[in-house]
Design an enzyme around this catalytic site. Structure first.
Site, PDB file in Angstrom:
ATOM      1  N   LYS A 182      34.789 -14.975 -14.970  1.00  0.00           N
ATOM      2  CA  LYS A 182      34.728 -15.415 -13.577  1.00  0.00           C
ATOM      3  C   LYS A 182      36.110 -15.665 -12.984  1.00  0.00           C
ATOM      4  O   LYS A 182      36.325 -15.437 -11.791  1.00  0.00           O
ATOM      5  CB  LYS A 182      33.854 -16.660 -13.458  1.00  0.00           C
ATOM      6  CG  LYS A 182      32.385 -16.363 -13.737  1.00  0.00           C
ATOM      7  CD  LYS A 182      31.470 -17.491 -13.315  1.00  0.00           C
ATOM      8  CE  LYS A 182      30.004 -17.096 -13.509  1.00  0.00           C
ATOM      9  NZ  LYS A 182      29.077 -18.152 -13.075  1.00  0.00           N
ATOM     10  N   LYS A 200      17.898  -5.602 -19.191  1.00  0.00           N
ATOM     11  CA  LYS A 200      17.033  -6.756 -19.422  1.00  0.00           C
ATOM     12  C   LYS A 200      16.501  -7.303 -18.100  1.00  0.00           C
ATOM     13  O   LYS A 200      17.211  -7.340 -17.094  1.00  0.00           O
ATOM     14  CB  LYS A 200      17.833  -7.847 -20.148  1.00  0.00           C
ATOM     15  CG  LYS A 200      17.018  -9.059 -20.561  1.00  0.00           C
ATOM     16  CD  LYS A 200      17.892 -10.048 -21.311  1.00  0.00           C
ATOM     17  CE  LYS A 200      17.112 -11.296 -21.690  1.00  0.00           C
ATOM     18  NZ  LYS A 200      17.963 -12.278 -22.407  1.00  0.00           N
ATOM     19  N   LYS A 257      16.078 -12.821 -13.465  1.00  0.00           N
ATOM     20  CA  LYS A 257      15.680 -13.457 -12.206  1.00  0.00           C
ATOM     21  C   LYS A 257      16.749 -13.303 -11.138  1.00  0.00           C
ATOM     22  O   LYS A 257      16.485 -13.521  -9.952  1.00  0.00           O
ATOM     23  CB  LYS A 257      15.389 -14.936 -12.431  1.00  0.00           C
ATOM     24  CG  LYS A 257      16.548 -15.731 -12.994  1.00  0.00           C
ATOM     25  CD  LYS A 257      16.116 -17.123 -13.410  1.00  0.00           C
ATOM     26  CE  LYS A 257      17.222 -17.867 -14.125  1.00  0.00           C
ATOM     27  NZ  LYS A 257      16.780 -19.163 -14.666  1.00  0.00           N
TER      28      LYS A 257
END
Length: 337
Positions: free
Chosen positions: A111, A198, A201
């Protein structure tokens, strides 16, 4: 009985992939271990959050874990920020952890490289010590993790070994050294739109995942549009036919029927009939969970359970925190009574 700790971040509604891959296994763990299941809302604020949404997601996730079968009589279920020992322990751990260790953590590296070092919060660098605190406060012997979390457990073990060596006395260890328990996978569930990835959400394509709170009509629509292939043959071949193979895995996990049995039953039948039946199986799987979830949110039961869980967690966490304080010399020497 050995102790297990697991922290779950309230970052949105889990998918059926989360349920099949992890949540179902938690139900079994509570029968064999002393379990602490924590909604780690303090971890969530390493990135900006809408306050009202964070509070709603925290309560929602707690309700879902109870709805799938976690039993407050068998496991301690609580919210991290309601046990102040977590934040206190994190400071002690930070002061016994090097910047080099934290800068090597994968999430911080990824990040900070993406957003620039000045574009990420200090909490993103220092949240691993908070995670270490989550684990050591409950004297956890085992921590179920996936491969992506093994680095955090390595940091925890390094810290505990260092802390015990530095502050332990007469071969008496201050903290319990946890072991990694690789989470047993109940089947890796892939995206409905890209079966090579995969199910997540956070997928920008909402058709790629089924949320545990999706309504039946939405579930049916998503499964109907799930990617398969042009052969029309229902067979399990993850390499050459990942789409239908993924749907077979979901069908098997939803019903408890072996994949081989499902393949035999649908020999000579088309994808349309198969998807229709799969959708009804998923709807049937989630219906009682959703009913219990809404029942919990509409009553005082959820808050009563979380209040009790926080009280139980504080008793254990505060004892460990006091041992840590005593070991490093914080506060006054305990008085004899």
């Amino acid at each position: 009985m050995e102790t297990i700790f697991s922290g779950i971040q309230p970052s949105g509604t889990p998918t059926i992939g989360n349920y099949i891959g992890a949540m179902k296994q938690f139900i079994d763990l509570q029968n064999h271990y002393s379990c602490y299941f924590c909604i780690v809302d303090e971890h969530a604020i390493t990135v900006p959050q809408d306050p009202l949404k964070l509070r709603q997601q925290t309560r929602s996730l707690a309700a879902l874990y109870l709805a799938v079968g976690l039993d407050p009589e068998k496991a301690t279920i609580f919210i991290q920020s309601e046990v102040s020992a977590h934040a206190e322990a994190a400071w002690i751990i930070q002061c016994n952890t090097t910047i080099g260790e934290l800068e090597r953590m994968t999430q911080f590296k990824d990040k900070s490289q993406k957003n620039g070092r000045t574009g990420v919060s200090a909490g993103l660098l220092t949240y691993p010590p908070l995670m270490v605190g989550d684990i050591v406060l409950y004297n956890a012997n085992l921590v179920p993790v996936g491969d992506d979390q093994k680095q955090h457990l390595e940091l925890t073990r390094d810290f505990v070994e260092r802390f015990n060596k530095r502050y332990g006395q007469a071969n008496q260890e201050v903290l319990v050294l946890p072991e990694v328990k690789i989470a047993e996978q109940g089947g890796r569930v892939m995206s409905l739109q890209d079966p090579t990835k995969k199910m997540s959400k956070s997928d920008t394509n909402s058709k790629g995942f089924i949320s545990m709170l999706d309504e039946p009509a939405i579930i049916r629509k998503k499964i109907k549009s799930a990617v398969t292939d042009s052969t029309g043959i229902i067979e399990y071949d993850p390499v050459n036919k990942p789409g239908i193979s993924n749907l077979l895995s979901i069908f098997s996990a939803s019903t408890g029927r072996p994949v081989e049995e499902l393949v035999a039953d649908y020999t000579g039948k088309g994808y349309g009939e198969f998807k229709t039946d799969l959708a009804e199986a998923v709807v049937a799987l989630l219906a009682p969970i959703q009913e219990r979830y809404h029942e919990l949110l509409a009553s005082d039961e959820l808050d009563d359970i979380l209040d009790k869980g926080a009280d139980q967690a504080r008793l254990v966490a505060n004892k460990t925190l006091q041992r840590m304080k005593n070991a490093i010399g914080l506060g006054r020497k305990p008085r004899k009574r």
